[in-house]
Design a protein around this motif. Structure first.
Motif, PDB file in Angstrom:
ATOM      1  N   GLU A   1      -2.097   0.708   3.882  1.00 51.71           N
ATOM      2  CA  GLU A   1      -1.163   0.096   2.934  1.00 51.71           C
ATOM      3  C   GLU A   1      -0.144  -0.782   3.654  1.00 51.71           C
ATOM      4  O   GLU A   1       0.192  -1.880   3.189  1.00 51.71           O
ATOM      5  N   ALA A   2       0.333  -0.323   4.807  1.00 49.44           N
ATOM      6  CA  ALA A   2       1.268  -1.123   5.595  1.00 49.44           C
ATOM      7  C   ALA A   2       0.566  -2.308   6.242  1.00 49.44           C
ATOM      8  O   ALA A   2       1.143  -3.386   6.388  1.00 49.44           O
ATOM      9  N   LYS A   3      -0.693  -2.115   6.620  1.00 50.34           N
ATOM     10  CA  LYS A   3      -1.444  -3.205   7.261  1.00 50.34           C
ATOM     11  C   LYS A   3      -1.619  -4.380   6.319  1.00 50.34           C
ATOM     12  O   LYS A   3      -1.608  -5.540   6.736  1.00 50.34           O
ATOM     13  N   ARG A   4      -1.779  -4.099   5.031  1.00 48.59           N
ATOM     14  CA  ARG A   4      -1.944  -5.179   4.060  1.00 48.59           C
ATOM     15  C   ARG A   4      -0.670  -5.997   3.887  1.00 48.59           C
ATOM     16  O   ARG A   4      -0.696  -7.084   3.320  1.00 48.59           O
ATOM     17  N   MET A   5       0.457  -5.484   4.365  1.00 52.43           N
ATOM     18  CA  MET A   5       1.737  -6.188   4.225  1.00 52.43           C
ATOM     19  C   MET A   5       2.003  -7.163   5.360  1.00 52.43           C
ATOM     20  O   MET A   5       2.997  -7.890   5.308  1.00 52.43           O
ATOM     21  N   ILE A   6       1.152  -7.193   6.402  1.00 49.87           N
ATOM     22  CA  ILE A   6       1.409  -8.056   7.553  1.00 49.87           C
ATOM     23  C   ILE A   6       1.488  -9.510   7.105  1.00 49.87           C
ATOM     24  O   ILE A   6       0.579 -10.033   6.466  1.00 49.87           O
ATOM     25  N   GLY A   7       2.597 -10.169   7.423  1.00 51.09           N
ATOM     26  CA  GLY A   7       2.772 -11.569   7.078  1.00 51.09           C
ATOM     27  C   GLY A   7       3.093 -11.832   5.623  1.00 51.09           C
ATOM     28  O   GLY A   7       3.197 -12.991   5.214  1.00 51.09           O
ATOM     29  N   ARG A   8       3.252 -10.749   4.835  1.00 54.65           N
ATOM     30  CA  ARG A   8       3.506 -10.925   3.405  1.00 54.65           C
ATOM     31  C   ARG A   8       4.749 -10.198   2.939  1.00 54.65           C
ATOM     32  O   ARG A   8       4.930  -9.968   1.749  1.00 54.65           O
ATOM     33  N   THR A   9       5.607  -9.786   3.861  1.00 54.42           N
ATOM     34  CA  THR A   9       6.780  -8.993   3.499  1.00 54.42           C
ATOM     35  C   THR A   9       8.016  -9.882   3.433  1.00 54.42           C
ATOM     36  O   THR A   9       8.095 -10.914   4.109  1.00 54.42           O
ATOM     37  N   PRO A  10       9.025  -9.476   2.622  1.00 55.01           N
ATOM     38  CA  PRO A  10      10.312 -10.206   2.642  1.00 55.01           C
ATOM     39  C   PRO A  10      11.037  -9.972   3.952  1.00 55.01           C
ATOM     40  O   PRO A  10      10.611  -9.168   4.788  1.00 55.01           O
ATOM     41  N   ALA A  11      12.165 -10.653   4.109  1.00 55.09           N
ATOM     42  CA  ALA A  11      12.886 -10.593   5.388  1.00 55.09           C
ATOM     43  C   ALA A  11      13.407  -9.198   5.691  1.00 55.09           C
ATOM     44  O   ALA A  11      13.585  -8.846   6.859  1.00 55.09           O
ATOM     45  N   THR A  12      13.652  -8.382   4.666  1.00 50.51           N
ATOM     46  CA  THR A  12      14.236  -7.053   4.890  1.00 50.51           C
ATOM     47  C   THR A  12      13.193  -6.000   5.254  1.00 50.51           C
ATOM     48  O   THR A  12      13.557  -4.899   5.642  1.00 50.51           O
ATOM     49  N   ILE A  13      11.914  -6.301   5.094  1.00 49.85           N
ATOM     50  CA  ILE A  13      10.856  -5.333   5.393  1.00 49.85           C
ATOM     51  C   ILE A  13      10.014  -5.878   6.544  1.00 49.85           C
ATOM     52  O   ILE A  13       9.583  -7.028   6.522  1.00 49.85           O
ATOM     53  N   SER A  14       9.787  -5.040   7.552  1.00 50.52           N
ATOM     54  CA  SER A  14       8.968  -5.451   8.690  1.00 50.52           C
ATOM     55  C   SER A  14       7.811  -4.477   8.871  1.00 50.52           C
ATOM     56  O   SER A  14       7.997  -3.263   8.801  1.00 50.52           O
ATOM     57  N   ALA A  15       6.621  -5.027   9.072  1.00 46.95           N
ATOM     58  CA  ALA A  15       5.426  -4.228   9.346  1.00 46.95           C
ATOM     59  C   ALA A  15       5.129  -4.335  10.837  1.00 46.95           C
ATOM     60  O   ALA A  15       4.957  -5.433  11.365  1.00 46.95           O
ATOM     61  N   SER A  16       5.092  -3.195  11.522  1.00 42.58           N
ATOM     62  CA  SER A  16       4.922  -3.213  12.973  1.00 42.58           C
ATOM     63  C   SER A  16       4.066  -2.039  13.417  1.00 42.58           C
ATOM     64  O   SER A  16       3.792  -1.108  12.646  1.00 42.58           O
ATOM     65  N   ARG A  17       3.649  -2.098  14.682  1.00 47.12           N
ATOM     66  CA  ARG A  17       2.894  -1.000  15.287  1.00 47.12           C
ATOM     67  C   ARG A  17       3.827  -0.248  16.226  1.00 47.12           C
ATOM     68  O   ARG A  17       4.203  -0.774  17.282  1.00 47.12           O
ATOM     69  N   PRO A  18       4.200   0.981  15.891  1.00 48.59           N
ATOM     70  CA  PRO A  18       5.098   1.731  16.781  1.00 48.59           C
ATOM     71  C   PRO A  18       4.406   2.168  18.067  1.00 48.59           C
ATOM     72  O   PRO A  18       5.076   2.567  19.014  1.00 48.59           O
ATOM     73  N   LEU A  19       3.062   2.137  18.086  1.00 47.69           N
ATOM     74  CA  LEU A  19       2.310   2.455  19.295  1.00 47.69           C
ATOM     75  C   LEU A  19       1.621   1.187  19.777  1.00 47.69           C
ATOM     76  O   LEU A  19       0.907   0.535  19.010  1.00 47.69           O
ATOM     77  N   ARG A  20       1.822   0.842  21.036  1.00 48.07           N
ATOM     78  CA  ARG A  20       1.179  -0.332  21.629  1.00 48.07           C
ATOM     79  C   ARG A  20       0.522   0.080  22.928  1.00 48.07           C
ATOM     80  O   ARG A  20       1.131   0.750  23.762  1.00 48.07           O
ATOM     81  N   HIS A  21      -0.733  -0.314  23.081  1.00 44.70           N
ATOM     82  CA  HIS A  21      -1.501  -0.002  24.284  1.00 44.70           C
ATOM     83  C   HIS A  21      -1.549   1.504  24.543  1.00 44.70           C
ATOM     84  O   HIS A  21      -1.497   1.951  25.690  1.00 44.70           O
ATOM     85  N   GLY A  22      -1.615   2.276  23.458  1.00 36.25           N
ATOM     86  CA  GLY A  22      -1.775   3.711  23.586  1.00 36.25           C
ATOM     87  C   GLY A  22      -0.514   4.488  23.880  1.00 36.25           C
ATOM     88  O   GLY A  22      -0.565   5.711  24.027  1.00 36.25           O
TER      89      GLY A  22
END
Length: 320
Positions: free
Chosen positions: A17-38
């Motif tokens: 559900e969060a992945k579908r928001m990538i690039g489509r969220t307003p300025a107050t909502i950010s979709a990110s990956r809290p884990l990077r490179h494991g």
């Protein structure tokens, strides 16, 4: 993937559900990956994500489950402690840490407890793991911070440089899944993608062929293949003989890339096959390591209360 409110820190969505928001969220909502490179890139968001998962399986706030966490084989002690502390802060009673190649082998049904060598190639989103296993442990391993995300970035970079078109991460991943390949296909395919023209700034559509995509991802793919060769070169002779019979076991989402097994067969001159469920075998293996005491699992951390009691005993013995 986690979608959070940048002002309050509230979690809006987790996972697909969060992945579908990538690039489509307003300025107050950010979709990110809290884990990077494991490893953990954002401790607070990781803790909220883990708390979301724990409450999803056990809505009661009094529940403190035992949790198995998978980490790359090349993770440092500091990074491993960060994973354990984030899970404990989210409400876990006990955290058992297991290395991803071992979890992938258990989930794939490989007999890693026997004195026989097997090689696992786990290509995930942020990391790629190559490990030779025997007697329930890792004999030789290699861990790369190269995975599916780097393949996506390579496609987006190629489209930007070759076609002067800016595309999003989701579009690049869709292209990889649809026509991406590591080996020439019998019937080459083509796909139309849309993005923003870097010259005019207007929406634009271009066509990409599977040959173009294959050339775009060649560099990160070559790094993964060289890691497999390097691991085989460092493998003891007896275990190398076993691997020549059993072949290479491919796990992780990257193993689903068209022609990846064929490419490894050609590069290593050894049999290679994709496991039955490459996307979930690591998670399944982690769960089996908790349920079956006979299966190998890396050491975790004792429950907090037990640790506190031990520290009190040490303090008392020192004072006396």
């Amino acid at each position: 993937m986690v979608a959070t409110d940048s002002n309050s820190g509230r979690v809006y969505a987790v996972g697909l559900e969060a992945k579908r928001m990538i690039g489509r969220t307003p300025a107050t909502i950010s979709a990110s990956r809290p884990l990077r490179h494991g490893v953990i890139a954002d401790f607070d968001v990781t803790e909220q994500m883990l708390r979301y998962f724990i409450r999803k399986i056990s809505p009661s706030r009094l529940a403190h489950p035992r949790v198995a966490m998978c980490v790359p084989s090349g993770v440092t002690g500091v990074e491993k402690r960060a994973v354990i502390e984030a899970c404990e802060a989210a409400g876990a009673r006990r955290v058992d840490v297991i290395e991803e190649p071992i979890a992938a082998a258990i989930g794939s049904g490989l007999p890693i407890g026997e004195p026989r060598g097997c090689l696992v190639v786990d290509v995930g989103g942020g990391t790629s793991e190559v490990a030779v296993l025997s007697l329930g442990g890792i004999v030789v391993s290699g861990s790369l911070r190269v995975g599916g995300y780097e393949l996506d970035e390579a496609i987006a970079s190629y489209v930007r440089n070759r076609h002067q078109l800016a595309i999003g991460q989701q579009t690049a991943e869709d292209v990889k899944l649809e026509i991406g390949s590591a080996w020439p296909q019998e019937v080459e395919s083509e796909v139309e993608i849309r993005g923003r023209d870097l010259v005019t700034g207007l929406p634009k559509a271009v066509s990409l062929t599977s040959e173009e995509v294959r050339g775009a991802i060649e560099e990160p793919l070559r790094v993964i293949i060289e890691a497999v060769k390097d691991t085989l070169e460092r493998t003891p002779p007896e275990l190398a003989s076993d691997i020549a019979d059993t072949g290479l076991t491919l796990a992780g989402g990257g193993a689903l890339l068209h022609g990846f097994a064929e490419r490894l067969r050609d590069e290593t001159q050894m049999p290679a096959y994709v496991v039955e469920s490459p996307l979930t075998c690591v998670a399944i293996g982690a769960g089996l390591s908790l349920e079956e005491p006979s299966l190998p699992a890396a050491g975790g951390r004792a429950p907090r209360r037990r640790m506190q009691r031990r520290s009190r005993r040490r303090t008392f013995s020192r004072s006396t």
